[in-house]
Structure formats: C-alpha cells, structure tokens
Design a protein around this motif. Structure first.
Motif, PDB file in Angstrom:
ATOM      1  N   ASP A  39      80.912  79.444 -34.543  1.00 57.82           N
ATOM      2  CA  ASP A  39      82.365  79.373 -34.333  1.00 57.82           C
ATOM      3  C   ASP A  39      83.138  80.031 -35.472  1.00 57.82           C
ATOM      4  OD1 ASP A  39      82.177  78.151 -31.910  1.00 57.82           O
ATOM      5  OD2 ASP A  39      82.503  76.110 -32.672  1.00 57.82           O
ATOM      6  N   ALA A  40      82.580  79.985 -36.695  1.00 60.85           N
ATOM      7  CA  ALA A  40      83.236  80.656 -37.824  1.00 60.85           C
ATOM      8  C   ALA A  40      83.293  82.159 -37.578  1.00 60.85           C
ATOM      9  CB  ALA A  40      82.495  80.359 -39.120  1.00 60.85           C
ATOM     10  N   GLY A  41      82.221  82.719 -37.045  1.00 61.31           N
ATOM     11  CA  GLY A  41      82.204  84.139 -36.713  1.00 61.31           C
ATOM     12  C   GLY A  41      83.192  84.486 -35.622  1.00 61.31           C
ATOM     13  N   ILE A  42      83.319  83.600 -34.625  1.00 61.25           N
ATOM     14  CA  ILE A  42      84.267  83.826 -33.530  1.00 61.25           C
ATOM     15  C   ILE A  42      85.703  83.793 -34.051  1.00 61.25           C
ATOM     16  CG2 ILE A  42      85.206  82.760 -31.428  1.00 61.25           C
ATOM     17  CD1 ILE A  42      82.320  81.902 -30.774  1.00 61.25           C
ATOM     18  N   LEU A  43      86.010  82.812 -34.908  1.00 59.19           N
ATOM     19  CA  LEU A  43      87.352  82.728 -35.494  1.00 59.19           C
ATOM     20  C   LEU A  43      87.645  83.945 -36.356  1.00 59.19           C
ATOM     21  CD1 LEU A  43      89.972  81.173 -36.069  1.00 59.19           C
ATOM     22  CD2 LEU A  43      88.764  79.978 -37.918  1.00 59.19           C
TER      23      LEU A  43
END
Length: 489
Positions: A350-354
C-alpha cells in the motif's frame, strides 16, 4: 578509451595503445624534459601504474556491516549507497543549482555531500571505529546538512545525503536521546492540535517575553517569530461551509490537509479546495489522518515517523485503490509519501500504491490540463509573479508544473533561479544555525527578491520558504494555490 580529458590513474595505462608507440614516446620525452624527476602528477598520461593499483577498495576490502533503521535495498545496501560517491566534487559548485546549500554558505569542505559520504565510507571501511556513528565529530559533519535532497538529483552519482543524515541521526539519538527542542519541533502537529482549541490564549502566551526567554534557553533563536495559530482551523471551515451540489462532481480527490494548512494557514487549504472544485472534482478530507512524519524525520525520530506512515498508508491506500488521487499543498508532506515512506515501509504494498498516486497541487492540476480534464477558466491577464519552489519539489519532481500552470493562468512568471531558502523546517529556527540559514538565503534568493517591484507577487510552494522570505526581506508572500485561485475567471 580516453585520449584527452580524464587521463588519470584510472585510464592512462591505455594511452600507448591509443596514441601508438611513436607519439607516446614523444609524450614521455616531453614529460621528462619538463619534469625530469617525475614530481608533477606522477602516473598521469604517461608511465601510468597498472589499473589494478591504487584501487579504493581492493581484494582485501571487507566493509563493516551497519544495522540500519531505513531500507537501503534500492541502493543494494547501506555500504553501496555510501560508495556511490566518486569524489567528483560537484557539491562544491557555487552560484547555481541547490546542492549543497551549507557549502555555498561556509565554503568549508566538511559541509559538502562528498565529505558526508567520505566520513561514512571511513566508518564502513573500518578506518573509523564502529561507534564513530554516534560520536560528536560525526554529528558536526552532518549538522549543516539541510536535507534539501538536491544531491539526489544534482550529484552525478545521485548520492542521497539527506537519507544518510536521517540514518545517522537515528543511530546518534538512540545513544544520546532527544532534547526538549527536538521533541517540540518533531511533534509540532501534536502541539498545534493540542493548543488549537485555545488559539488566542496560545498565541498570546507564545508571544510573551517569558515564552521567548524559555524558547531561547532551549536553543530557538530570539529573532525568529513564532508560528501563530489560526483562530479557526481549516477542517472546521471545510466541515461547516456551504458545499457545492454533489451531482456536479463526477470525480473525487483527497486533499491531504497538512499541519500548516490545518492549524496555521487555512487560507492555503481554502484556495486549494476552490481550485479542485472548480476543476470539476469532489474534495474529500480524511479527518483521522495523522502528520506525514516529516518533522520527526528531520530530527531522526524514525520509529514515531514509521508509525505515522503506517497509519496514513492504511487510511489513504483504500481510496487510492478506488482511483482517487491524494493531493497536497505542502511539497515536503506529499514527497515524504513518495520518498521516505518507501524506505520506512519497504515491504508494504500500500505504501508503493500511495507513493505512485500522491501529487503536489500544481503537478496534479497540470496533469488534468494535459489530459483535457481541467475545467478551470482562467483570467486573461495576471500579475507579475516571482516564484520560488520548495527544495524537495525542485529536487525530486522539478518546478516545471508550477511555472507552466502559473503561465496558463495568465500570470507573467519569473523563476527565482536561487538555491535553498535556508529555513529547511526547524533548521533556521535553531540558534546555532540562524546565521548559516541567513547566509544561504543571501546567496541568491534575497538579492533577487529585493530587485522585484512592489507590485510583483512573491509566490512560494512551501511554508518554510514563506516564513524565511518574510522574515528577512519583509515582503509578503502567497502560496501558489492562492495565486492560482485568484486567477479563476
């Protein structure tokens, strides 16, 4: 191969093959005639050593393993990141670019990106003892690093001194602890949130002589004006305003309301909301979001920052998965999502998506314009605008989106062409850094501002730049969101 420039220890051994025996013999004869004892630059151009000699590492090189707080896998480990510095010294340039602000002010080799990489190289190579990473000498080398991130883009090897400083500070404070001043600056969001309900009383108290004396004892320079609280928070305004009809908005966007917008400069957030809604978007606030963690990271508080990163990622990523972008007006916050969050949460998808779906306001609006989705009608004529962008934005994504959007809105824009403003968050507030902070601003920025006419709008993208410029030039500034909102036709 080589042949003219760069005939140093690394490539001079090739010159006989490149030039041929006859010409190479003439070069040797010339060298002997002018330097019979071989004193000047020995081993260069002629009579070079084997390429296996003078290696920086060598066969026996066994680097010390450093247990790190951040993820360094993108650089193949902390040691490899340190070794990326090849000593070119581009960080010693003057009068251009951003890197390295402290060197531009002090002209001291210790304050270069190269020096910071070299001292860490001495640590991992074993030339310095392992515990050197927590000593005062190491602190001095990193002390004037403003974490502007310019080295990440301006250094030919992309040496990231800002990340190195963060790693160092985490080790240093793990041994020495954090000062009261560190905690005041690091937890500025929490402090603002706590005192905001009694803003008038808080503003009066922080401006009192007793408060200024107390802050001065903690190491806050007495000439610095405290950051005052707004009487009404941005979130309160947003939740109680008359909202536009929902059926006119087909797309949604999250506005990340940072600490400064929420508690200190709500006018910036109001301008951003006006722009986004005029662009045809429904604006969403995620009310239980927390500070991005940037103030904590600037002090080496990695674990508290990691907790906040995890909280924000868990809150924002579900929206992003639905196709809703995250937009902000403080570059240091949004670019923390895109940069440090990946180092704090390396295995978090999710950090990569954000990271891939977070935008600075002008960057996002220009993206809409280029795809034909921007519904804003701009005024035909606008003011003269002198624009100075935040270092993180210029270093990581560039100023182009801001300059292009200001021009599209009808403004006649001039870029500052200056380096760092010298504030760098809390850096310029600290007593021991005040003079360096001013010297950095005086390098190019303040002289350029003083040359602007009285009716020129001084526009910025970051709160640090805003307060630095107003403190030393006494000219008022506007956030780029405010300038653009005033140009809505």
């Amino acid at each position: 191969m080589s042949g003219e420039h760069g005939d140093g220890l690394q490539r001079s051994y090739l010159n006989e093959r490149l030039f041929g025996k006859e010409l190479y013999a003439a070069m040797k004869e010339l060298k002997t005639a002018f330097d019979p004892e071989g004193m000047f630059n020995p081993g260069k151009v002629v009579d070079a050593p084997s390429p296996e000699k003078n290696l920086r590492l060598g066969e026996s090189y066994r680097p010390e393993k450093v247990q790190t707080y951040l993820d360094w896998s993108e650089d193949h480990g902390f040691t490899q990141a340190v070794e990326m510095c090849s000593g070119q010294g581009v960080c010693r340039k003057l009068g251009e670019g951003i890197m390295c602000p402290s060197y531009m002010a002090t002209k001291n080799e210790m304050d270069t990106t190269r020096a910071r990489a070299n001292v860490l190289r001495a640590l991992v190579s074993g030339k310095l003892p392992k515990d050197a990473i927590t000593n005062e000498e190491m602190y001095e080398v990193f002390d004037l690093c403003l974490s502007c991130k310019a080295c990440k883009s301006e250094c030919p090897s992309s040496v990231d001194a800002a990340k190195m400083k963060l790693e160092f500070l985490a080790h240093y404070h793990a041994k020495h602890g954090f000062s009261i001043r560190d905690r005041l600056f690091g937890y500025v969001h929490e402090m603002s949130q706590f005192t905001s309900p009694v803003a008038s009383i808080s503003n009066y108290a922080i401006n009192s002589k007793l408060s200024k004396l107390f802050l001065s004892k903690l190491g806050v320079h007495p000439e610095r004006e405290p950051l005052l609280l707004s009487k009404d928070t941005f979130t309160n305004w947003f939740n109680n305003r008359t909202k536009p009809p929902k059926n006119t908005k087909t797309n949604r966007v999250i506005y990340f309301h940072d600490t400064w917008v929420t508690f200190h400069h709500p006018e910036v957030g109001k301008a951003a909301v006006e722009l986004l809604e005029e662009a045809g978007l429904e604006v969403i606030l995620v009310s239980n979001r927390v500070c991005c963690g940037r103030p904590m990271l600037s002090k080496g508080m990695i674990e508290p920052a990691r907790e906040r990163a995890l909280k924000n990622v868990s809150l924002l990523a579900p929206y992003v998965r639905e196709g809703i972008a995250v937009v902000g007006t403080e570059p240091s916050c949004i670019l923390t999502f895109r940069d440090e969050y990946l180092d704090l949460l390396p295995q978090n998808e999710d950090a990569g998506i954000l990271s891939k779906n977070s935008y600075v306001l002008d960057e996002f609006l220009l993206k809409l314009h280029k795809s034909g989705e921007l519904q804003i009608n701009w005024k035909q004529d606008g003011p003269e605008v002198f624009y100075h962008g935040h270092c993180h934005q210029r270093s990581l994504i560039g100023n182009e989106s801001a300059l292009e959007l200001l021009s599209l809105s009808g403004c006649k824009v001039t870029e500052s062409g200056a380096g760092c403003c010298g504030m760098a968050g809390s850096f310029g507030y600290e007593s021991e850094h005040y003079e360096v902070s001013q010297a950095i601003a005086e390098d190019r920025l303040l002289p350029a501002i003083r040359k602007t006419s009285s009716d020129t709008v001084i526009a910025v993208s970051g709160v640090s730049c805003r307060h630095q410029i107003e403190h030393f030039s006494e000219k008022k500034t506007k956030h780029i969101a405010q300038v653009l909102a005033e140009q809505i036709g």
